[in-house]
Design a protein around this motif. Structure first.
Motif, PDB file in Angstrom:
ATOM      1  N   LYS A 294       0.849  -1.196   0.000  1.00 15.80           N
ATOM      2  CA  LYS A 294       0.000   0.000   0.000  1.00 15.80           C
ATOM      3  C   LYS A 294       0.879   1.239   0.000  1.00 15.80           C
ATOM      4  O   LYS A 294       1.844   1.332   0.761  1.00 15.80           O
ATOM      5  N   THR A 295       0.550   2.205  -0.855  1.00 16.16           N
ATOM      6  CA  THR A 295       1.383   3.405  -0.981  1.00 16.16           C
ATOM      7  C   THR A 295       0.709   4.606  -0.330  1.00 16.16           C
ATOM      8  O   THR A 295      -0.512   4.692  -0.260  1.00 16.16           O
TER       9      THR A 295
ATOM     10  N   ASN B 103       1.533   6.226   7.619  1.00 16.96           N
ATOM     11  CA  ASN B 103       2.041   5.020   8.292  1.00 16.96           C
ATOM     12  C   ASN B 103       3.448   4.751   7.777  1.00 16.96           C
ATOM     13  O   ASN B 103       3.638   4.601   6.565  1.00 16.96           O
ATOM     14  N   PRO B 104       4.463   4.694   8.656  1.00 12.80           N
ATOM     15  CA  PRO B 104       5.853   4.496   8.200  1.00 12.80           C
ATOM     16  C   PRO B 104       6.060   3.216   7.404  1.00 12.80           C
ATOM     17  O   PRO B 104       7.013   3.120   6.636  1.00 12.80           O
ATOM     18  N   SER B 105       5.168   2.241   7.578  1.00 10.79           N
ATOM     19  CA  SER B 105       5.346   0.962   6.883  1.00 10.79           C
ATOM     20  C   SER B 105       4.696   0.951   5.498  1.00 10.79           C
ATOM     21  O   SER B 105       4.782  -0.042   4.792  1.00 10.79           O
TER      22      SER B 105
END
Length: 736
Positions: free
Chosen positions: A390-391, A415-417
């Protein structure tokens, strides 16, 4: 008539029950007053509990003269009583006759929790008629404010902590007990008003407040007391007006005055025994410079003077086996060529660093240089497995990289991930236009800004600075978070950490010794140099007298009896200025660096991460760039030959551009990221007059020309002017 008679009978019975219960409450209170014996078994006249728990109910006080027992909090929070006497009168200044009147008033009020009489505390919210005992209020999570008018709020009207956005996706530790909690404000979970990433259990805060008292109760992260105490009082934490409990213990710090005085080497040569200590002689005992809990006679370890370093066997084993760090270079101080000074103060970063001969170091680094790069690359790739498909698109204003990055990372939906996608926007653009941007260029620009920001101080190797405004805005946490995100998402090597800052992160501040190069303040550095160059006791005391106010302010004044005491004084100044002074920024920065598990990885593999955090990347060469760029399309052999010749000319200084300029033009980065480029840089040969750099795809289109001279002129002109234009645009914004 029959129905009316039954209603009258019921109402009389209800009234009779209330009268009986009121009478029973007063009788029980009276019996409690008249009952002699062990005060532990006596019940409080307000709540009728005999519990003796100072943390929950306050001190339990018994006045035998009046046969009266109360909990301090029950008395303090009762709604119908005031402190009309002096502190020594009655019970804490509450007169006995007033207490009895309040007990009598409370006997008519029923607790809305336990349904018993004696509810002396009422909610102060308008139109709220709830009354309760103090323990019952705690049970139902009421708030009692131990300040001002000592207001009480029921569970429906109690004050709450409101946060505008909750960016915390995972559990965070309570900064007192370190147990993980959900970072959501509630009755039992409170957040610091001054440090947005500091969370506490209510019970932990209350115990801390009782032990610390009003003079030492403060935020555990930034040590703020005013804002912190005001918020905690609002949320019902009792902060007693007393000194800290540890300050009241008799001889509390006596053990700090004791030090080790025994020779612990295997073969002690002193005929007087291991405990013999003769100052200013070869039988003077020298303590281990690392742990201080082992000692040796100077003669027993062949030490020529007390100033020489000495480590015990245990510490020496740790030092020599702790990794493959490169020893810090020694720095010569002005006018101090003939002055011996302990290495740990002004020369080496930390007693925990391994020591090697210069020859072995250079050989090891040459032999293992590729190993370091491969190791850190592998570690970052492992961290990159957390990145989801997810981007998240970040809208970045290239002219104001810091503010736009800060807004993007603080966005509640970030979200950092998530995979990062960059879109460049222009400030004050009425059309709202945007164009695709390079993620690695964005991260490279962000790291450049971070290195030159006011959050760090120093020339090349930087330490954290003390910026109160940045601390208030939680920018140190954001800086650590940005650095962690950059490393995992393929950003460049920071390369600007000092060894001291790195060792603080890996080993902890308590195990790190700063050096003179860590001091960026010219005046402080001059004080240290003057103390170091003092050659007599008189000179040393003269310097201390001149700097008395400064040394007193930082708490580094010490008794000077010998000339060697100056080394401990220098050590104290360095530790204060470089470590203790910036404790709050360091803790906040450290928390941010935990994003995506980066700090844990650094602490697990310090030798790998030291190469990218404390050292700039190696210089680019023609071979490195030639190997870096892959040829994906069918190449023009002539143009490809021109490209290789051009790289060699740039390396030999026969061009106006540099290797870094070429890489920036094609990828947006001035160095190869530790995790490598994604996608891999490539070259295309196009029939165009000038080169074209596509930073989003890391693709460089080189022109097909008839002669090499034309090729070089076109390459130099385009690369030089493109970078110059970008630089001018950035300078124009900064100027405004």
């Amino acid at each position: 008539i029959l129905i009316l008679a039954l209603q009258i009978s019921d109402s009389e019975s209800v009234g009779l029950e209330d009268d009986i219960e009121e009478s029973a409450y007063l009788t029980e209170s009276k019996m409690n007053e008249n009952k002699p014996g062990d005060s532990q078994n006596l019940a409080c006249v307000f709540c009728r509990k005999n519990d003796d728990c100072p943390n929950k109910y306050g001190e339990k006080k018994t006045k035998e003269k009046w046969n009266l027992t109360v909990h301090y909090y029950c008395l303090l929070m009762s709604s119908g009583i005031w402190q009309r006497g002096k502190e020594e009168e009655g019970v804490y200044g509450f007169l006995i006759e007033d207490i009895r009147k309040e007990v009598n008033r409370a006997s008519k009020l029923k607790c809305c929790v336990c349904k018993k009489n004696g509810a002396s505390i009422g909610c102060v919210a308008p139109r709220c008629k709830r009354s309760y005992h103090f323990p019952c209020g705690l049970q139902r999570e009421c708030i009692f404010q131990f300040t001002g008018n000592f207001a009480s709020f029921c569970w429906n009207h109690r004050p709450v902590q409101i946060i505008t956005s909750n960016n915390y996706r995972e559990s965070l530790p309570c900064t007192i007990c370190l147990e993980f909690i959900e970072p959501i404000p509630s009755y039992n979970i409170l957040r610091s008003p001054c440090c947005k990433n500091a969370w506490f259990h209510r019970d932990c805060l209350q115990v801390q407040a009782i032990n610390a008292g009003v003079f030492f109760f403060r935020c555990t992260i930034c040590s703020n007391s005013d804002i912190f105490q005001k918020e905690m009082l609002r949320m019902g934490i009792h902060i007693p007006e007393k000194d800290a409990s540890w300050e009241l213990e008799e001889n509390a710090y006596q053990e700090l005055l004791q030090h080790h005085e025994r020779c612990d080497v295997r073969r002690c040569r002193c005929k007087e025994g291991r405990d013999y200590n003769a100052p200013d002689s070869k039988w003077e005992i020298k303590r281990c410079q690392c742990c201080g809990s082992s000692g040796t006679h100077l003669a027993c370890s062949s030490l020529r003077s007390w100033e020489q370093n000495w480590e015990c066997l245990e510490c020496r084993g740790i030092i020599y086996n702790s990794g493959e760090f490169q020893k810090a270079k020694k720095h010569v101080l002005p006018n101090s060529n003939n002055v011996g000074i302990t290495d740990c103060l002004l020369e080496e970063s930390s007693p925990k660093l391994p020591r090697q001969s210069p020859g072995s170091q250079s050989k090891d680094l040459l032999r293992q240089g590729s190993k370091f790069r491969r190791n850190v690359s592998t570690l970052l790739i492992e961290l990159g497995f957390q990145i989801k498909k997810k981007t998240k698109r970040l809208y970045i204003n290239k002219a104001n990289i810091w503010t736009s990055a800060l807004d993007a990372f603080r966005n509640r939906n970030f979200n950092p991930s998530y995979a990062i996608e960059v879109a460049y926007v222009i400030e004050n653009d009425n059309f709202g236009s945007e164009h695709p941007g390079s993620k690695q260029e964005f991260l490279s620009l962000l790291m450049q800004h971070l290195e030159n920001s006011s959050l760090f101080e120093g020339s090349l190797s930087k330490n954290l600075s003390l910026n109160s405004q940045a601390l208030k805005e939680n920018l140190y946490y954001e800086a650590g978070k940005m650095l962690a995100i950059s490393l995992v998402h393929g950003g460049p090597s920071p390369g600007f950490f000092s060894k001291t800052l790195f060792n603080c992160l890996v080993y902890g501040p308590e195990n790190t010794q700063p050096i003179l190069d860590d001091v960026s303040d010219f005046d402080v550095a001059q004080i240290i140099i003057r103390i170091n160059t003092a050659t007599t006791i008189a000179d040393l005391k003269s310097v201390i007298n001149e700097c008395y106010n400064y040394l007193e302010l930082i708490g580094c004044l010490r008794l000077i009896t010998t000339l060697s005491d100056k080394y401990m004084l220098i050590k104290d100044i360095l530790v204060y200025h470089v470590i203790q002074r910036v404790q709050a920024p360091f803790e906040s920065f450290k928390q941010g660096l935990k994003t995506l598990g980066v700090l844990e990885k650094i602490q697990a593999y310090p030798e790998a991460f030291c190469s990218i955090l404390c050292h700039k990347p190696e210089s680019l060469s023609a071979k490195i760039l030639s190997d870096l760029f892959a040829v994906h399309t069918l190449p023009d052999v002539k143009a490809l030959g021109f490209w290789n010749s051009y790289l060699q000319a740039v390396e030999d200084g026969k061009s106006t551009t540099t290797m870094e300029d070429i890489l920036i033009f094609a990828t947006g980065c001035s160095s190869i990221p530790p995790a490598g480029f994604k996608p891999t840089p490539s070259i295309e040969c196009l029939h165009v007059d000038f080169p074209v750099g596509n930073k989003c795809n890391n693709c460089l289109a080189i022109p097909v020309t008839n002669t090499y001279k034309e090729f070089q002129e076109n390459m130099d002109f385009t690369i030089r002017n493109t970078l110059k234009l970008e630089k001018e645009e950035s300078s124009h914004y900064i100027g405004h």
